[in-house]
Design a protein around this motif. Structure first.
Motif: not given
Length: 423
Positions: A149-172
């Motif tokens: 479960r912690m591995l899934v949560e860790r990956l979800e945390h990473k996904v959220n961080s990368i999604e934030h970057l995507l939003n700041n780079t017009t999904n580039n």
């Protein structure tokens, strides 16, 4: 002193005396469903079901230490609490009245003092891992489930961080990967500086010079603010000349040199060495980041990341100061860290965002194939006979340690729950 978090916990898990439950007015209570814990504004639990005398009620449950806390928190004026069907407390000293003027049925619950003492023991423990003395009592299957479960949560945390970057780079996606890759070369200590460096150089400019290693190094060292000193040796002077040309041509502005940290770093991890290695990697990739994301075998990723600093750095760790002749190759540990913390989360997020399960499966497969990380946190788990067989395990346990153990969030941890269940 007892807190509401503990009362919420024992309500959620029904860790109180369930026989002959009565409201303070003498009405019988049968708990059908305690509801779901609400982590946002509003009542503590929603979608609860309780039978008061012979009437089944569905709605919200509010938890307090004293029933008078209802007034202290001004719930009597808040419409959001009109759907509360039960007020659960440890002490009754006053009726709770809803905004509609209705008296909320109140239940005083009784819990085990031993349970509360164990909870205090965990949350006040001086050990980094509060439950360390109980781990041998916990079923290994329960621990394994929580690690997964912690591995899934860790990956979800990473996904959220990368999604934030995507939003700041017009999904580039290329821009996001470029920034993540730069940050990974900072090895934590210089991660922010490398990230700022990436932001200071348009990706299009970097790719324009990806075929020329000399210009790439000039671009990176110049934008890093490391070429502002008076001319040193020939290598430094050439970098300065090339950078001045690039700076004027593309209207570049370097970041501040004071951002870079050298203190307490091994010389092989100095940002000067990392910048040269990064330049050589960008030269090797030629901007085709798909070479890293489309690979199927982890060993091919490791080969792509197997880069050296330029020849000048064989005899240097800093500019103009010679050292023993040593080839500065990106080490196996650094390569593994880049794959585990950058490439795998990127691939996993790419698959998740684009509905391509094969990318997610590949990311998880690589984590299961790679050797676990080795650091002080992992050593603590190993010393307590917690198996760490792969990078997936080490990622999960590092996340568990940093986000639960250090914060003493034992009530939110499956292992902590098992420790309390022993009582």
């Amino acid at each position: 002193m007892i807190n509401e978090e503990f009362i919420q916990y024992i309500w959620k898990h029904k860790l109180f005396k369930l026989d002959n439950l009565l409201t303070v007015c003498g009405k019988t209570i049968e708990l059908i469903n305690p509801g779901e814990l609400n982590t946002n504004a509003g009542a503590d639990f929603f979608n609860a079901k309780v039978k008061v005398d012979n009437t089944l009620w569905a709605g919200n449950v509010e938890i307090h230490i004293k029933s008078s806390d209802w007034l202290v928190h001004n719930h009597q004026t808040d419409k959001a609490y009109n759907n509360v069907i039960l007020h659960v407390v440890t002490q009754f000293d006053q009726d709770a009245i809803s905004q509609k003027g209705e008296v909320i049925p109140c239940l005083v619950i009784k819990y085990s003092e031993d349970l509360y003492d164990e909870y205090l023991s965990l949350t006040s423990s001086v050990h980094d891992i509060a439950c360390v003395s109980h781990l041998h009592q916990i079923n290994s299957f329960e621990i394994s489930l929580w690690v997964q479960r912690m591995l899934v949560e860790r990956l979800e945390h990473k996904v959220n961080s990368i999604e934030h970057l995507l939003n700041n780079t017009t999904n580039n996606w290329d821009e996001v990967f470029y920034r993540l890759l730069f940050r990974s070369f900072g090895l934590g200590v210089n991660g922010t500086a490398f990230e700022l460096l990436a932001q200071s150089i348009p990706l299009s400019v970097l790719l324009k010079y990806s075929n020329d290693i000399d210009l790439l190094e000039a671009l990176l060292f110049g934008q890093a603010g490391m070429l502002s000193e008076p001319a040193g040796d020939n290598y430094y002077a050439r970098l300065q000349t090339d950078y001045q040309f690039l700076k004027q041509k593309h209207g570049l502005k370097p970041i501040d040199s004071f951002l870079w940290k050298f203190l307490r770093l091994r010389p092989s991890n100095f940002p000067t060495i990392r910048l040269s290695q990064l330049a050589n990697l960008m030269h090797k990739l030629k901007g085709v980041f798909g070479n890293l994301t489309e690979e199927q075998e982890i060993r091919n990723i490791e080969k792509l990341l197997n880069v050296d600093a330029s020849v000048y750095w064989d005899k240097h760790y800093t500019f103009s100061k010679e050292s023993k002749d040593t080839q500065k190759r990106l080490g196996k540990t650094s390569i593994s860290n880049i794959i585990i913390n950058t490439i795998i989360p990127y691939i996993f997020t790419f698959g998740k965002k684009n509905g391509n399960v094969s990318y997610e499966q590949k990311a998880l497969k690589w984590l299961s194939e790679m050797k676990p990380e080795r650091n002080s946190i992992i050593n603590q788990w190993k010393c307590n006979e917690i198996p760490v067989k792969s990078a997936g395990d080490s990622q999960a346990l590092i996340y568990l340690f940093n986000n639960y153990c250090k914060l003493k969030k034992c009530l939110h941890c499956r292992i902590g729950h098992q420790v309390l269940a022993i009582k």
